[in-house]
Design a protein around this motif. Structure first.
Motif, PDB file in Angstrom:
ATOM      1  N   LEU A 176     -38.714 -36.453 -18.453  1.00 43.10           N
ATOM      2  CA  LEU A 176     -37.670 -37.467 -18.609  1.00 43.10           C
ATOM      3  C   LEU A 176     -37.737 -38.476 -17.468  1.00 43.10           C
ATOM      4  O   LEU A 176     -37.594 -39.683 -17.686  1.00 43.10           O
ATOM      5  CB  LEU A 176     -36.292 -36.808 -18.657  1.00 43.10           C
ATOM      6  N   SER A 177     -37.979 -37.990 -16.268  1.00 51.57           N
ATOM      7  CA  SER A 177     -38.085 -38.876 -15.110  1.00 51.57           C
ATOM      8  C   SER A 177     -39.239 -39.862 -15.292  1.00 51.57           C
ATOM      9  O   SER A 177     -39.106 -41.054 -15.010  1.00 51.57           O
ATOM     10  CB  SER A 177     -38.293 -38.043 -13.847  1.00 51.57           C
ATOM     11  N   LYS A 178     -40.359 -39.372 -15.784  1.00 56.27           N
ATOM     12  CA  LYS A 178     -41.506 -40.257 -16.055  1.00 56.27           C
ATOM     13  C   LYS A 178     -41.141 -41.293 -17.121  1.00 56.27           C
ATOM     14  O   LYS A 178     -41.492 -42.462 -17.006  1.00 56.27           O
ATOM     15  CB  LYS A 178     -42.715 -39.437 -16.523  1.00 56.27           C
ATOM     16  N   GLY A 182     -41.033 -45.355 -16.831  1.00 55.11           N
ATOM     17  CA  GLY A 182     -41.743 -46.174 -17.806  1.00 55.11           C
ATOM     18  C   GLY A 182     -40.803 -47.126 -18.529  1.00 55.11           C
ATOM     19  O   GLY A 182     -41.147 -48.281 -18.792  1.00 55.11           O
ATOM     20  N   TYR A 183     -39.615 -46.651 -18.820  1.00 56.98           N
ATOM     21  CA  TYR A 183     -38.598 -47.475 -19.468  1.00 56.98           C
ATOM     22  C   TYR A 183     -38.302 -48.703 -18.608  1.00 56.98           C
ATOM     23  O   TYR A 183     -38.256 -49.826 -19.091  1.00 56.98           O
ATOM     24  CB  TYR A 183     -37.339 -46.630 -19.676  1.00 56.98           C
ATOM     25  N   VAL A 230     -31.954 -58.688 -22.668  1.00 63.40           N
ATOM     26  CA  VAL A 230     -32.608 -57.435 -22.259  1.00 63.40           C
ATOM     27  C   VAL A 230     -32.114 -57.023 -20.873  1.00 63.40           C
ATOM     28  O   VAL A 230     -31.784 -55.861 -20.627  1.00 63.40           O
ATOM     29  CB  VAL A 230     -34.151 -57.577 -22.299  1.00 63.40           C
ATOM     30  N   VAL A 231     -32.053 -57.974 -19.953  1.00 60.49           N
ATOM     31  CA  VAL A 231     -31.559 -57.688 -18.598  1.00 60.49           C
ATOM     32  C   VAL A 231     -30.111 -57.209 -18.659  1.00 60.49           C
ATOM     33  O   VAL A 231     -29.738 -56.244 -17.979  1.00 60.49           O
ATOM     34  CB  VAL A 231     -31.715 -58.924 -17.683  1.00 60.49           C
ATOM     35  N   GLN A 261     -27.715 -48.806 -17.239  1.00 61.79           N
ATOM     36  CA  GLN A 261     -28.296 -48.166 -16.056  1.00 61.79           C
ATOM     37  C   GLN A 261     -27.442 -47.003 -15.560  1.00 61.79           C
ATOM     38  O   GLN A 261     -27.962 -45.948 -15.219  1.00 61.79           O
ATOM     39  CB  GLN A 261     -28.479 -49.197 -14.949  1.00 61.79           C
ATOM     40  N   HIS A 262     -26.128 -47.162 -15.547  1.00 61.15           N
ATOM     41  CA  HIS A 262     -25.261 -46.091 -15.056  1.00 61.15           C
ATOM     42  C   HIS A 262     -25.334 -44.859 -15.958  1.00 61.15           C
ATOM     43  O   HIS A 262     -25.206 -43.730 -15.495  1.00 61.15           O
ATOM     44  CB  HIS A 262     -23.812 -46.571 -14.909  1.00 61.15           C
ATOM     45  N   LYS A 263     -25.565 -45.058 -17.254  1.00 63.37           N
ATOM     46  CA  LYS A 263     -25.678 -43.921 -18.168  1.00 63.37           C
ATOM     47  C   LYS A 263     -26.942 -43.117 -17.880  1.00 63.37           C
ATOM     48  O   LYS A 263     -26.924 -41.884 -17.915  1.00 63.37           O
ATOM     49  CB  LYS A 263     -25.672 -44.401 -19.618  1.00 63.37           C
ATOM     50  N   ILE A 264     -28.018 -43.817 -17.592  1.00 63.28           N
ATOM     51  CA  ILE A 264     -29.272 -43.135 -17.290  1.00 63.28           C
ATOM     52  C   ILE A 264     -29.150 -42.394 -15.953  1.00 63.28           C
ATOM     53  O   ILE A 264     -29.581 -41.255 -15.821  1.00 63.28           O
ATOM     54  CB  ILE A 264     -30.448 -44.142 -17.284  1.00 63.28           C
ATOM     55  N   THR A 265     -28.534 -43.037 -14.981  1.00 63.39           N
ATOM     56  CA  THR A 265     -28.320 -42.399 -13.679  1.00 63.39           C
ATOM     57  C   THR A 265     -27.429 -41.175 -13.834  1.00 63.39           C
ATOM     58  O   THR A 265     -27.694 -40.117 -13.258  1.00 63.39           O
ATOM     59  CB  THR A 265     -27.685 -43.406 -12.694  1.00 63.39           C
ATOM     60  N   PHE A 266     -26.368 -41.309 -14.634  1.00 64.97           N
ATOM     61  CA  PHE A 266     -25.457 -40.184 -14.875  1.00 64.97           C
ATOM     62  C   PHE A 266     -26.200 -39.030 -15.541  1.00 64.97           C
ATOM     63  O   PHE A 266     -26.010 -37.869 -15.173  1.00 64.97           O
ATOM     64  CB  PHE A 266     -24.286 -40.624 -15.762  1.00 64.97           C
TER      65      PHE A 266
END
Length: 132
Positions: A25-27, A31-32, A63-64, A71-76
């Motif tokens: 997932l980290s990879k 890549g994302y 896109v930005v 971003q906060h969802k991915i970090t969470f």
């Protein structure tokens, strides 16, 4: 009373699989980030010819914005996975230490000299024990 039946070896096996999935997932997340950046740059603009870096167009800006909003969802998600794994390790460790503590307590109790009541009960015929 609820019984616990934790197999530390099984927990370790599952955690190693979760660890591998987290590494993948980290990879994927790295890549994302690269792919989204490429998509934003490559989205183009509705402006005419330009010199140098391409100006940001509406698709690139969208896109930005999407990345900024998610971003906060991915970090969470990453933090939650780590916290869950750490909690599982801690709970399993506490379970094992609790078992060891209970076993030690039982051994200490068994090693104590018999109480006067236990001596009286042991001296009675088996039919008279337990108040009979």
């Amino acid at each position: 009373m609820t019984e616990w039946d934790i197999d530390p070896g099984g927990v370790e096996s599952i955690l190693s699989l979760v660890g591998l999935a987290a590494k993948d997932l980290s990879k994927d997340v790295r890549g994302y980030g690269r792919n989204v950046q490429d998509a934003a740059v490559s989205a183009g603009t509705i402006s005419g010819p330009y010199c140098g870096e391409a100006p940001a167009g509406p698709v690139g800006a969208a896109v930005v914005n999407f990345v900024t909003d998610t971003q906060h969802k991915i970090t969470f998600m990453a933090a939650r996975a780590k916290k869950s794994m750490d909690g599982t390790v801690k709970a399993t460790t506490e379970y094992i230490e609790g078992d060891l503590a209970m076993a030690a307590r039982a051994q200490r109790e068994a090693a104590k000299a018999p109480t006067p009541a236990e001596l009286r009960a042991a001296g009675k015929p088996s039919g008279e024990r337990d108040g009979k």
